[in-house]
Design a protein around this motif. Structure first.
Motif, mmCIF file in Angstrom:
data_model
loop_
_atom_site.group_PDB
_atom_site.id
_atom_site.type_symbol
_atom_site.label_atom_id
_atom_site.label_comp_id
_atom_site.label_asym_id
_atom_site.label_seq_id
_atom_site.Cartn_x
_atom_site.Cartn_y
_atom_site.Cartn_z
ATOM 1 N N ALA A 1 -5.198 22.823 -6.696
ATOM 2 C CA ALA A 1 -5.286 21.621 -5.859
ATOM 3 C C ALA A 1 -6.592 20.878 -6.121
ATOM 4 C CB ALA A 1 -5.181 22.008 -4.381
ATOM 5 N N VAL A 2 -7.696 21.615 -6.205
ATOM 6 C CA VAL A 2 -8.999 21.004 -6.488
ATOM 7 C C VAL A 2 -8.988 20.349 -7.863
ATOM 8 C CG1 VAL A 2 -11.445 21.483 -6.924
ATOM 9 C CG2 VAL A 2 -10.298 22.527 -4.957
ATOM 10 N N TYR A 3 -8.398 21.034 -8.833
ATOM 11 C CA TYR A 3 -8.329 20.483 -10.191
ATOM 12 C C TYR A 3 -7.659 19.111 -10.197
ATOM 13 C CZ TYR A 3 -6.451 19.625 -14.844
ATOM 14 O OH TYR A 3 -6.105 19.025 -16.032
ATOM 15 N N TRP A 4 -6.525 18.992 -9.523
ATOM 16 C CA TRP A 4 -5.772 17.740 -9.569
ATOM 17 C C TRP A 4 -6.462 16.628 -8.771
ATOM 18 C CZ3 TRP A 4 -2.606 16.556 -13.168
ATOM 19 C CH2 TRP A 4 -1.888 17.556 -13.831
ATOM 20 N N VAL A 5 -7.146 16.973 -7.683
ATOM 21 C CA VAL A 5 -7.916 15.964 -6.954
ATOM 22 C C VAL A 5 -9.003 15.401 -7.862
ATOM 23 C CG1 VAL A 5 -9.550 15.598 -5.054
ATOM 24 C CG2 VAL A 5 -7.437 16.872 -4.644
ATOM 25 N N GLU A 6 -9.719 16.284 -8.541
ATOM 26 C CA GLU A 6 -10.777 15.837 -9.447
ATOM 27 C C GLU A 6 -10.198 15.119 -10.671
ATOM 28 O OE1 GLU A 6 -14.249 19.103 -8.374
ATOM 29 O OE2 GLU A 6 -13.050 19.396 -10.199
ATOM 30 N N ILE B 1 0.798 -1.226 0.000
ATOM 31 C CA ILE B 1 0.000 0.000 0.000
ATOM 32 C C ILE B 1 0.832 1.279 0.000
ATOM 33 C CG2 ILE B 1 -1.874 -1.168 1.229
ATOM 34 C CD1 ILE B 1 -0.997 0.313 3.757
ATOM 35 N N MET B 2 2.135 1.161 0.256
ATOM 36 C CA MET B 2 2.942 2.371 0.439
ATOM 37 C C MET B 2 3.104 3.201 -0.825
ATOM 38 S SD MET B 2 6.009 1.650 3.161
ATOM 39 C CE MET B 2 6.887 3.066 2.540
ATOM 40 N N TYR B 3 3.063 2.582 -1.980
ATOM 41 C CA TYR B 3 3.360 3.315 -3.210
ATOM 42 C C TYR B 3 2.157 3.382 -4.140
ATOM 43 C CZ TYR B 3 7.941 2.341 -1.302
ATOM 44 O OH TYR B 3 9.025 2.249 -0.452
ATOM 45 N N ASN B 4 0.960 3.415 -3.555
ATOM 46 C CA ASN B 4 -0.263 3.435 -4.353
ATOM 47 C C ASN B 4 -0.792 4.837 -4.618
ATOM 48 O OD1 ASN B 4 -0.312 0.653 -4.523
ATOM 49 N ND2 ASN B 4 -1.629 0.394 -2.734
ATOM 50 N N ALA B 5 -0.127 5.864 -4.107
ATOM 51 C CA ALA B 5 -0.627 7.234 -4.281
ATOM 52 C C ALA B 5 -0.544 7.671 -5.739
ATOM 53 C CB ALA B 5 0.160 8.201 -3.403
ATOM 54 N N SER B 6 -1.592 8.342 -6.190
ATOM 55 C CA SER B 6 -1.614 8.870 -7.554
ATOM 56 C C SER B 6 -0.756 10.121 -7.663
ATOM 57 C CB SER B 6 -3.048 9.189 -7.965
ATOM 58 O OG SER B 6 -3.842 8.023 -7.980
ATOM 59 N N LEU B 7 -0.835 10.971 -6.653
ATOM 60 C CA LEU B 7 -0.018 12.192 -6.639
ATOM 61 C C LEU B 7 0.044 12.744 -5.228
ATOM 62 C CD1 LEU B 7 -2.072 14.875 -6.433
ATOM 63 C CD2 LEU B 7 -2.512 14.291 -8.785
ATOM 64 N N MET B 8 0.875 13.770 -5.048
ATOM 65 C CA MET B 8 0.988 14.445 -3.765
ATOM 66 C C MET B 8 0.849 15.949 -3.963
ATOM 67 S SD MET B 8 4.048 14.440 -0.904
ATOM 68 C CE MET B 8 5.254 15.287 -1.925
ATOM 69 N N VAL C 1 3.992 15.233 -8.293
ATOM 70 C CA VAL C 1 4.101 16.180 -7.188
ATOM 71 C C VAL C 1 3.617 17.545 -7.673
ATOM 72 C CG1 VAL C 1 5.617 17.305 -5.521
ATOM 73 C CG2 VAL C 1 6.056 14.942 -6.195
ATOM 74 N N ILE C 2 2.553 18.037 -7.058
ATOM 75 C CA ILE C 2 1.956 19.314 -7.443
ATOM 76 C C ILE C 2 2.173 20.317 -6.310
ATOM 77 C CG2 ILE C 2 -0.116 20.476 -8.256
ATOM 78 C CD1 ILE C 2 0.795 18.143 -10.039
ATOM 79 N N GLU C 3 2.874 21.400 -6.595
ATOM 80 C CA GLU C 3 3.145 22.415 -5.583
ATOM 81 C C GLU C 3 1.973 23.393 -5.490
ATOM 82 O OE1 GLU C 3 7.658 23.106 -4.735
ATOM 83 O OE2 GLU C 3 7.225 23.807 -6.754
ATOM 84 N N VAL C 4 1.363 23.461 -4.314
ATOM 85 C CA VAL C 4 0.203 24.328 -4.104
ATOM 86 C C VAL C 4 0.417 25.229 -2.884
ATOM 87 C CG1 VAL C 4 -1.462 22.817 -5.237
ATOM 88 C CG2 VAL C 4 -0.942 22.452 -2.818
ATOM 89 N N GLY C 5 1.662 25.597 -2.641
ATOM 90 C CA GLY C 5 1.971 26.480 -1.523
ATOM 91 C C GLY C 5 1.174 27.769 -1.596
ATOM 92 N N GLY C 6 0.529 28.134 -0.497
ATOM 93 C CA GLY C 6 -0.292 29.339 -0.447
ATOM 94 C C GLY C 6 -1.764 29.072 -0.659
ATOM 95 N N LEU C 7 -2.154 27.801 -0.794
ATOM 96 C CA LEU C 7 -3.571 27.500 -1.038
ATOM 97 C C LEU C 7 -4.467 27.948 0.107
ATOM 98 C CD1 LEU C 7 -4.429 23.677 -0.655
ATOM 99 C CD2 LEU C 7 -2.638 24.845 0.634
#
Length: 496
Positions: A440-445, A229-236, A254-260
């Motif tokens: 951030a919302v875009y990438w989650v969706e 399960i450790m490497y199942n993430a789609s993105l961070m 890896v999506i940088e969303v600093g300041g969200l």
């Protein structure tokens, strides 16, 4: 042209009606400042029509479509005060303490009766968002609910989360948060950083991962294997940005969303009137949500209060004891401060901070120069980055006194470069293709829409650590010639 096309595509997506999905968020850290970075994302997802459930140590703001499962982390005053002692520990002991802390945070969530009720219910989720906090056991939530997995990091990329999404983690390049270094490191820094990363890997393999596996076995209805399960993430989603964390190599996952989390909410009347009347300027002094300024020594507090009394500026101090003796008229104290909105006020001229990621991001966004007093974890690296940008000075905690703090304030306020560089860095952060919360919302969706979007991950995830760092190849290079040499000698003896 590329950015124009990307911007139009993102805007088109955001303006389209998203299919309602069921989303679970798991945020185990005991620091409120960390959760403040994640809460806006979960609220925004709920307001866009998704059914959102949030598990965290803090109550989430009440909005439609959002259910909050609050699991407080038991932290007493003595434990909070002990955080100041972490700066006295060497890097290896810090790693041990951090593993102990994060293991406790992991179990605190899993053993909660409300969480257990959820795990044993018939509920389902399309996607699970897990804060990465050395809490690998929580990744089993996605496996349990047969949902896609997205990671959320309140810090920049580090050894604790990079490998989970297939980002190469070289000790010569990426400092451990406890190394008190930033890229580019000199030889000694790289040496210490390498030793620390190897020691951390040792702790993980022989202690931390087995302990996380034991928690999975104990608290989940099914005993999932950690390695599965450790490497199942789609993105961070990482709360970093080039303006705060510098330029580092990132994979598409890896999506940088600093300041969200930065959004003006307006100041309460007492703070607003105090700042509006600060004709000579005002300073914010806050050591964050985990550290208590009132736990400083009585002598240090007395010196700081006397120093503030002699300043021409007004000061807001996050101070937990409202019965502060000899409080001068130019000082406003409060157990909690609306930090972002205070930093946004035009009369704020400096920020005295421990330099957590949230406060660092807010200081950069609002262009406020910083006096950094780091205490533990990534705070040292955050201060070092600001110092390199020449928008901050560092004040070692061991040297904190009224006199030294006053000298740091005068340096920051009388040397124009700090303010100018802070404004320059602010322009960098604000110049974005899209607002970070929208991104951030875009990438989650996006992950939901594209059935996990696993093609974003690097093939690094398929390699064991010894394969990635060519340990097996290096051993082969070293051993094979030796074996050939031995064989030749044996053949020579047999022929003579």
């Amino acid at each position: 042209m590329y950015y124009l096309i990307l911007s139009l595509a993102l805007l088109a997506h955001l303006n389209s009606s998203a299919v309602c999905s069921r989303i679970l968020g798991v945020f185990p850290s005991s620091g409120y400042s960390q959760y403040l970075l994640a809460e806006p994302l979960m609220i925004e997802l709920a307001e866009k029509g998704h059914e959102v459930t949030v598990i965290s140590a803090f109550e989430t703001r009440n909005v439609t479509n959002l259910r909050s499962i609050t699991v407080p982390m038991p932290v007493d005053k003595e434990e909070s005060d002990s955080l100041y002692k972490l700066q006295d520990l060497n890097i290896f002991r810090n790693l041990e303490v951090f593993n102990e802390l994060t293991l406790a945070c992991t179990e605190n969530i899993l053993k909660d009766t409300k969480v257990q009720s959820l795990l044993n219910s018939n509920e389902s989720f399309d996607l699970v968002i897990v804060e990465t906090f050395n809490n690998e056991g929580h990744l089993a939530f996605a496996k349990h609910f047969k949902a896609h997995l997205v990671l959320f990091s309140s810090q920049a990329l580090s050894q604790w989360n990079a490998e989970l999404v297939g980002n190469i983690n070289l000790p010569s390049y990426l400092p451990t948060p406890f190394s008190r270094s930033v890229p580019s490191m000199n030889f000694m820094e790289r040496f210490i950083n390498t030793m620390a990363m190897w020691y951390d890997k040792y702790l993980k393999i022989f202690y931390h991962y087995p302990a996380q596996q034991a928690l999975i076995n104990k608290h989940f209805p099914v005993k999932y294997k950690l390695e599965d399960i450790m490497y199942n993430a789609s993105l961070m989603l990482s709360c970093s940005h080039v303006s705060t964390s510098g330029s580092i190599s990132l994979t598409p996952s890896v999506i940088e969303v600093g300041g969200l989390h930065i959004k003006s909410k307006g100041l309460p009347d007492n703070f607003k009137s105090f700042l509006d009347s600060a004709n000579e300027g005002a300073i914010l002094f806050s050591m964050g949500s985990n550290l208590r300024s009132s736990s400083l020594s009585k002598e240090t507090i007395r010196e700081i209060v006397n120093m503030i009394a002699n300043l021409q500026y007004k000061v807001i101090w996050k101070f937990e004891d409202l019965d502060l003796e000899n409080k001068p008229s130019n000082l406003l104290i409060s157990k909690w401060v609306p930090q972002n909105d205070i930093l946004a006020h035009p009369n704020i001229i400096a920020f005295i901070s421990h330099c957590g990621m949230g406060g660092t991001t807010e200081a950069v966004y609002h262009g406020v120069p910083v006096i950094g007093i780091p205490v533990f974890a990534d705070q040292f690296a955050n201060v070092l980055r600001l110092v390199r940008m020449e928008m901050a000075v560092e004040l070692p905690f061991q040297q904190l006194s009224g006199k030294v703090l006053q000298e740091a304030i005068q340096e920051v306020l009388h040397n124009k470069k700090y303010r100018e560089n802070a404004k320059t860095r602010s322009n960098v952060m604000r110049d974005r293709v899209l607002e970070p919360l929208d991104e951030a919302v875009y990438w989650v969706e996006y992950v939901i829409k594209h059935d996990g979007a696993h093609y974003l991950k690097s093939s690094f995830s398929d390699l064991a650590w010894y394969q990635l760092y060519l340990v097996d190849v290096i051993l082969a290079i070293a051993v094979i010639p030796y074996v050939i040499f031995i064989l030749i000698r044996l053949m020579g003896k047999l022929l003579t």
